[in-house]
Motif scaffolding. Structure first.
Motif, PDB file in Angstrom:
ATOM      1  N   MET A   1       0.795  -6.840   4.139  1.00  7.03           N
ATOM      2  CA  MET A   1       0.128  -5.857   3.282  1.00  7.03           C
ATOM      3  C   MET A   1      -1.230  -5.489   3.884  1.00  7.03           C
ATOM      4  O   MET A   1      -1.985  -6.361   4.289  1.00  7.03           O
ATOM      5  N   ARG A   2      -1.540  -4.182   3.921  1.00  3.80           N
ATOM      6  CA  ARG A   2      -2.815  -3.763   4.488  1.00  3.80           C
ATOM      7  C   ARG A   2      -3.964  -4.114   3.548  1.00  3.80           C
ATOM      8  O   ARG A   2      -3.828  -4.041   2.323  1.00  3.80           O
ATOM      9  N   SER A   3      -5.102  -4.448   4.140  1.00  3.28           N
ATOM     10  CA  SER A   3      -6.294  -4.706   3.341  1.00  3.28           C
ATOM     11  C   SER A   3      -6.856  -3.393   2.836  1.00  3.28           C
ATOM     12  O   SER A   3      -6.517  -2.311   3.319  1.00  3.28           O
ATOM     13  N   GLN A   4      -7.741  -3.503   1.828  1.00  2.00           N
ATOM     14  CA  GLN A   4      -8.384  -2.297   1.305  1.00  2.00           C
ATOM     15  C   GLN A   4      -9.142  -1.573   2.408  1.00  2.00           C
ATOM     16  O   GLN A   4      -9.110  -0.345   2.520  1.00  2.00           O
ATOM     17  N   GLN A   5      -9.835  -2.335   3.277  1.00  2.00           N
ATOM     18  CA  GLN A   5     -10.613  -1.713   4.347  1.00  2.00           C
ATOM     19  C   GLN A   5      -9.713  -0.936   5.307  1.00  2.00           C
ATOM     20  O   GLN A   5     -10.057   0.160   5.760  1.00  2.00           O
ATOM     21  N   GLY A  42     -10.811   3.874  -6.352  1.00  2.00           N
ATOM     22  CA  GLY A  42     -10.806   5.129  -5.613  1.00  2.00           C
ATOM     23  C   GLY A  42      -9.616   5.236  -4.680  1.00  2.00           C
ATOM     24  O   GLY A  42      -8.998   6.301  -4.552  1.00  2.00           O
ATOM     25  N   VAL A  43      -9.270   4.125  -4.010  1.00  2.00           N
ATOM     26  CA  VAL A  43      -8.097   4.119  -3.132  1.00  2.00           C
ATOM     27  C   VAL A  43      -6.856   4.512  -3.913  1.00  2.00           C
ATOM     28  O   VAL A  43      -6.058   5.357  -3.484  1.00  2.00           O
ATOM     29  N   HIS A  44      -6.679   3.919  -5.092  1.00  2.00           N
ATOM     30  CA  HIS A  44      -5.495   4.215  -5.897  1.00  2.00           C
ATOM     31  C   HIS A  44      -5.516   5.644  -6.442  1.00  2.00           C
ATOM     32  O   HIS A  44      -4.459   6.243  -6.665  1.00  2.00           O
TER      33      HIS A  44
END
Length: 297
Positions: A1-5, A42-44
């Motif tokens: 799974m990718r990190s938020q960064q 914000g990402v979501h």
């Protein structure tokens, strides 16, 4: 799974986000979880949020006047600012407009820069109120002792009035400030008895619950505003401080068998409303709460 960064970096490269810069102004805020909540949501939501800590205690050149900090953020294109200790009242004269709730409460914790104007809001009241409802159902509210009548304390007192407290006793090291808040709550809310106790008089009280609405208990201000020797197992104890999440007061109350409410509820739900004000989008409260809880202390 990718990190938020990794997600942020990849999506920024693809040009799918419009950057939104937000800041938090206060003292001793390095452990704040607010930035992560906003950036992750914000990402979501499909928008990259860059959230900056404007910690006056960490400025390399020393203190700067609040007016200069607000001016600089606006000039640099910030979408808005969260405001925390000790500036929630001091910021008001620097604004162009107040929302109805900020005007009624007399304290601001969220500033939105829009169309050349600075608009102040208060999301602390709804934050504390929602956190209390979610986490303290059935708590007895016949008599509540609130310690602290500053910027956050004003919002907490209004929240308790909305929650249906029958008697609210306010104590503050600045007695005049407590008296002013007493008058404000009595005028704004019917059906509530509001009185004031100095820090000595509060020792003789036996309230159903106590709330610490002061910064005492923060990492930079250790200690407890309420004598732990007065704690009784049948009491509930709430704190608005959330770094650390387990303050000295809450740890002592928990050990005594009291029902406790940490500052996480207020922190999460005030951020939920602030996100909506900054972005114009409805956030997922459960998701922001999960982000908060996933962070280590």
């Amino acid at each position: 799974m990718r990190s938020q960064q990794e997600i942020l970096a990849n999506d920024a490269d693809q040009g799918t986000f419009d950057d939104l810069v937000i800041g938090l102004v206060g003292r001793g805020i390095q452990r704040s979880r607010t930035p992560r909540m906003h950036m992750a949501e914000g990402v979501h939501q499909g928008q990259r949020i860059i959230y900056q800590l404007l910690d006056v205690d960490q400025f390399p050149g020393g203190d700067r006047p609040l007016e200069q900090i607000i001016d600089a953020a606006e000039i640099c294109g910030f979408a808005g600012l969260n405001i925390t200790f000790p500036y929630k009242i001091d910021v008001i004269p620097l604004l162009d407009e107040l929302s109805d709730n900020a005007r009624a409460i007399g304290a601001v914790n969220t500033v939105v820069f829009k169309d050349g104007r600075r608009i102040g809001h208060n999301t602390d009241k709804v934050g504390f109120e929602e956190g209390f409802r979610q986490n303290m159902p059935g708590a007895i509210l016949d008599h509540v002792l609130q310690i602290g009548a500053g910027g956050a304390g004003v919002a907490v007192a209004h929240a308790f009035a909305s929650l249906g407290v029958k008697r609210l006793t306010i104590a503050d090291s600045d007695h005049a400030r407590a008296v002013a808040l007493q008058g404000q709550i009595a005028q704004a809310h019917d059906g509530i008895s509001v009185d004031v106790a100095n820090l000595t008089e509060m020792l003789d009280l036996a309230p159903d619950g106590v709330v610490n609405a002061t910064p005492v208990g923060m990492a930079k201000l250790p200690g407890t505003a309420y004598p732990v020797s007065l704690l009784r197992p049948e009491m509930w104890v709430a704190d608005i401080v959330y770094f650390p999440l387990e303050t000295e007061l809450l740890a002592a109350a928990r050990a005594k068998g009291c029902r406790v409410l940490p500052g996480s509820g207020m922190a999460v739900y005030q951020a939920v409303r602030a996100f909506e004000l900054f972005t114009g989008r409805q956030p997922d409260a459960a998701r922001m709460k999960a982000t908060f809880e996933a962070m280590t202390s």
